[in-house]
Scaffold this motif. Structure first.
Motif, mmCIF file in Angstrom:
data_model
loop_
_atom_site.group_PDB
_atom_site.id
_atom_site.type_symbol
_atom_site.label_atom_id
_atom_site.label_comp_id
_atom_site.label_asym_id
_atom_site.label_seq_id
_atom_site.Cartn_x
_atom_site.Cartn_y
_atom_site.Cartn_z
ATOM 1 N N SER A 296 -3.381 6.526 -6.928
ATOM 2 C CA SER A 296 -2.305 6.652 -5.936
ATOM 3 C C SER A 296 -2.035 5.334 -5.219
ATOM 4 N N VAL A 297 -3.049 4.474 -5.153
ATOM 5 C CA VAL A 297 -2.856 3.138 -4.556
ATOM 6 C C VAL A 297 -1.869 2.341 -5.416
ATOM 7 N N LEU A 298 -2.091 2.362 -6.709
ATOM 8 C CA LEU A 298 -1.172 1.655 -7.610
ATOM 9 C C LEU A 298 0.239 2.251 -7.483
ATOM 10 N N ALA A 299 0.325 3.582 -7.408
ATOM 11 C CA ALA A 299 1.650 4.230 -7.350
ATOM 12 C C ALA A 299 2.399 3.841 -6.075
ATOM 13 N N ILE A 300 1.711 3.845 -4.932
ATOM 14 C CA ILE A 300 2.427 3.541 -3.682
ATOM 15 C C ILE A 300 2.795 2.050 -3.641
ATOM 16 N N GLN A 301 1.955 1.211 -4.221
ATOM 17 C CA GLN A 301 2.271 -0.225 -4.222
ATOM 18 C C GLN A 301 3.469 -0.508 -5.152
ATOM 19 N N ARG A 302 3.540 0.220 -6.261
ATOM 20 C CA ARG A 302 4.730 0.088 -7.140
ATOM 21 C C ARG A 302 5.981 0.524 -6.380
ATOM 22 N N HIS A 303 5.840 1.614 -5.628
ATOM 23 C CA HIS A 303 6.969 2.124 -4.837
ATOM 24 C C HIS A 303 7.433 1.054 -3.834
ATOM 25 N N TRP A 304 6.465 0.379 -3.203
ATOM 26 C CA TRP A 304 6.792 -0.682 -2.239
ATOM 27 C C TRP A 304 7.613 -1.784 -2.910
ATOM 28 N N VAL A 305 7.185 -2.194 -4.081
ATOM 29 C CA VAL A 305 7.903 -3.261 -4.799
ATOM 30 C C VAL A 305 9.321 -2.792 -5.130
ATOM 31 N N ASP A 306 9.440 -1.550 -5.589
ATOM 32 C CA ASP A 306 10.779 -1.005 -5.895
ATOM 33 C C ASP A 306 11.656 -1.037 -4.645
ATOM 34 N N CYS A 307 11.085 -0.625 -3.504
ATOM 35 C CA CYS A 307 11.866 -0.564 -2.256
ATOM 36 C C CYS A 307 12.258 -1.965 -1.791
ATOM 37 N N LEU A 308 11.311 -2.911 -1.885
ATOM 38 C CA LEU A 308 11.626 -4.289 -1.479
ATOM 39 C C LEU A 308 12.773 -4.831 -2.323
ATOM 40 N N ARG A 309 12.694 -4.593 -3.615
ATOM 41 C CA ARG A 309 13.719 -5.142 -4.517
ATOM 42 C C ARG A 309 15.071 -4.474 -4.304
ATOM 43 N N ALA A 310 15.054 -3.164 -4.052
ATOM 44 C CA ALA A 310 16.319 -2.429 -3.905
ATOM 45 C C ALA A 310 16.806 -2.395 -2.458
ATOM 46 N N ASP A 311 15.977 -2.895 -1.536
ATOM 47 C CA ASP A 311 16.266 -2.842 -0.110
ATOM 48 C C ASP A 311 16.510 -1.393 0.347
ATOM 49 N N THR A 312 15.598 -0.516 -0.070
ATOM 50 C CA THR A 312 15.664 0.888 0.362
ATOM 51 C C THR A 312 14.388 1.225 1.132
ATOM 52 N N GLN A 313 14.470 2.213 2.007
ATOM 53 C CA GLN A 313 13.315 2.567 2.838
ATOM 54 C C GLN A 313 12.244 3.287 2.008
ATOM 55 N N PRO A 314 10.974 2.895 2.181
ATOM 56 C CA PRO A 314 9.897 3.616 1.488
ATOM 57 C C PRO A 314 9.776 5.060 1.992
ATOM 58 N N GLU A 315 9.260 5.926 1.133
ATOM 59 C CA GLU A 315 9.037 7.325 1.532
ATOM 60 C C GLU A 315 8.228 7.400 2.812
ATOM 61 N N THR A 316 7.159 6.608 2.879
ATOM 62 C CA THR A 316 6.299 6.637 4.070
ATOM 63 C C THR A 316 6.565 5.392 4.920
ATOM 64 N N SER A 317 7.844 5.193 5.245
ATOM 65 C CA SER A 317 8.211 4.087 6.140
ATOM 66 C C SER A 317 7.503 4.292 7.482
ATOM 67 N N GLY A 318 7.490 3.236 8.298
ATOM 68 C CA GLY A 318 6.913 3.373 9.632
ATOM 69 C C GLY A 318 7.586 4.512 10.394
ATOM 70 N N ALA A 319 8.923 4.570 10.315
ATOM 71 C CA ALA A 319 9.654 5.611 11.063
ATOM 72 C C ALA A 319 9.247 7.001 10.564
ATOM 73 N N ASP A 320 9.105 7.148 9.255
ATOM 74 C CA ASP A 320 8.691 8.453 8.717
ATOM 75 C C ASP A 320 7.282 8.802 9.176
ATOM 76 N N ASN A 321 6.405 7.811 9.135
ATOM 77 C CA ASN A 321 4.992 8.108 9.418
ATOM 78 C C ASN A 321 4.736 8.429 10.885
ATOM 79 N N LEU A 322 5.699 8.095 11.772
ATOM 80 C CA LEU A 322 5.547 8.528 13.174
ATOM 81 C C LEU A 322 5.401 10.044 13.233
ATOM 82 N N LYS A 323 6.087 10.738 12.318
ATOM 83 C CA LYS A 323 6.039 12.207 12.332
ATOM 84 C C LYS A 323 4.672 12.718 11.886
ATOM 85 N N THR A 324 4.038 12.013 10.953
ATOM 86 C CA THR A 324 2.686 12.414 10.539
ATOM 87 C C THR A 324 1.686 12.106 11.654
#
Ligand code: NAD
Ligand code: 89V
Length: 346
Positions: A296-324
């Motif tokens: 899952s570490v590899l999966a979330i880090q891949r997701h981060w790279v995808d988001c950085l490249r596409a300039d889209t918010q990660p699933e667990t962005s800071g704003a999202d994680n406030l709710k958790t």
């Protein structure tokens, strides 16, 4: 981007127990180079740099951010340093990944989100449990609609594994299992069943050698209409130790989903039951029983790279994680005051 080519240049801050997994993950992602590592403990930083052939070593994150041209920093320190490091990255306009728990308190986390929003930089919390492939498989079964409208859920993590051996700080905090582990399970419950309007919690300390609680039972009212139970324990000795598996139960109007020990996913619908082995891949660098987390570490880090490249918010962005994180705070408050807490009031 920091590099003239199309590669991303990152730096790691905190070279302790868990960061080794993150470094293996980065090594598996073809278009990322970790160009610097940093730890207050210079020996740890040097050892990490040698192990992963990293060019530069620092013992001060501010000096590193001044000296390096970075596309992102990966913060793998323990929570007390998270706010200062995220704010430092924002001041340098460097996108940041921050390990869970996001911050010791909700106010710190809100300030971190505000700092990155003002700087216009991306912030992702390394909340990796929802990226475990077995949990993704359970979510996909739910989203397929085959069990109908869900009305009950359970996210359960019960173990007697000696987590204190590798992470001795877990035994010394006033807060323990909800803050460190329950936070993952609460995030999985949010991921599966949506946002929460009420939390009722009970906690206990069974192991007398630690300071915080090692048992927690939480009931969540989800806005979707689902009621879920999130339960976790490090005081549960079983015939077979399942660490670090998260078990899931979902009951719907037309059927059920069970993610049982041994990564066995069973979906029951009016048409019958179908069981599947959803065991995680054992990555070449992974070690049982940690391999589901490592994958899952590899999966979330891949997701981060995808988001950085596409300039889209990660699933667990800071704003999202406030709710958790608000669920964590609500659970502690509920346990202390013996009443349900609406996390939106915190
Ligand atoms: P650790 O104590 O082994 O390592 C932390 C390192 O950070 C230490 O080497 C320390 O010297 C360094 N450090 C602290 N403050 C620093 C600063 N300001 N600048 C530079 N270096 C600094 O801790 P760990 O067990 O690796 O845990 C780190 C984080 O990872 C925690 O937040 C923990 O909850 C999290 N964690 C996450 C998972 C997961 O699955 N997501 C699993 C285990 C741990
Ligand atoms: O995932 C974690 O945060 C770890 C562990 C699974 C050991 O609790 O601290």
């Amino acid at each position: 981007m920091g590099n003239a080519g199309n590669r991303l240049q990152g730096a790691l801050i905190g070279c302790g127990f868990f960061a080794i997994n993150q470094m293996h993950g980065w090594a598996d992602i073809a278009d990322v180079d970790i160009v610097a590592v940093c730890d207050h403990d210079a020996g740890r930083a040097k050892a990490m740099a040698e192990r992963f052939a990293v060019a530069r070593v620092y013992d001060d994150a501010a000096a590193m951010m001044r000296a390096e041209t970075l596309d992102f920093v990966d913060i793998a320190t323990t929570p007390p340093s998270h706010r200062a490091l995220v704010e430092l990255a924002a001041a340098h306009r460097i996108p940041a990944i921050c390990q869970k728990p996001f911050a010791p308190r909700l106010d710190d986390a809100r300030a971190m989100v505000a700092a990155t929003q003002q700087a216009g930089t991306m912030l992702m919390v390394h909340e990796n449990f929802r990226w475990q492939s077995a949990i993704r498989a359970a979510a996909a079964a739910l989203q397929s609609g085959s069990i109908g409208r869900p009305f009950f859920g359970r996210v359960s993590f019960r173990s007697a594994f000696d987590v204190y051996a590798a992470q001795p700080y877990l035994a010394t905090g006033e807060r323990f299992i909800i803050e460190d582990l329950g936070i993952h399970a609460l995030d999985v419950a949010r991921y599966l069943f949506g946002d929460v309007s009420g939390v009722t919690a009970r906690i206990a300390r069974v192991n007398p050698a630690i300071l915080g609680e090692d048992v927690a039972t939480m009931m969540l009212d989800h806005a979707s209409g689902v009621t879920s139970i999130v339960d976790c324990s490090y005081a549960t000795r079983l015939a077979e130790e399942h660490f670090p598996q998260t078990l899931i139960e979902i009951d719907g109007a037309d059927g059920t989903i069970r993610l049982d020990a041994g990564y066995r996913l069973t979906v029951t619908t009016p048409g019958g039951s179908r069981a599947e082995d959803v065991s995680p891949t054992l990555l070449p660098w992974a070690e049982r029983p940690w391999h589901n987390i490592q994958e899952s570490v590899l999966a979330i880090q891949r997701h981060w790279v995808d988001c950085l490249r596409a300039d889209t918010q990660p699933e667990t962005s800071g704003a999202d994680n406030l709710k958790t994180l608000a669920l964590v705070e609500a659970a502690y408050l509920s346990a202390a005051e013996g009443r349900p807490i609406d996390p939106d009031t915190l």
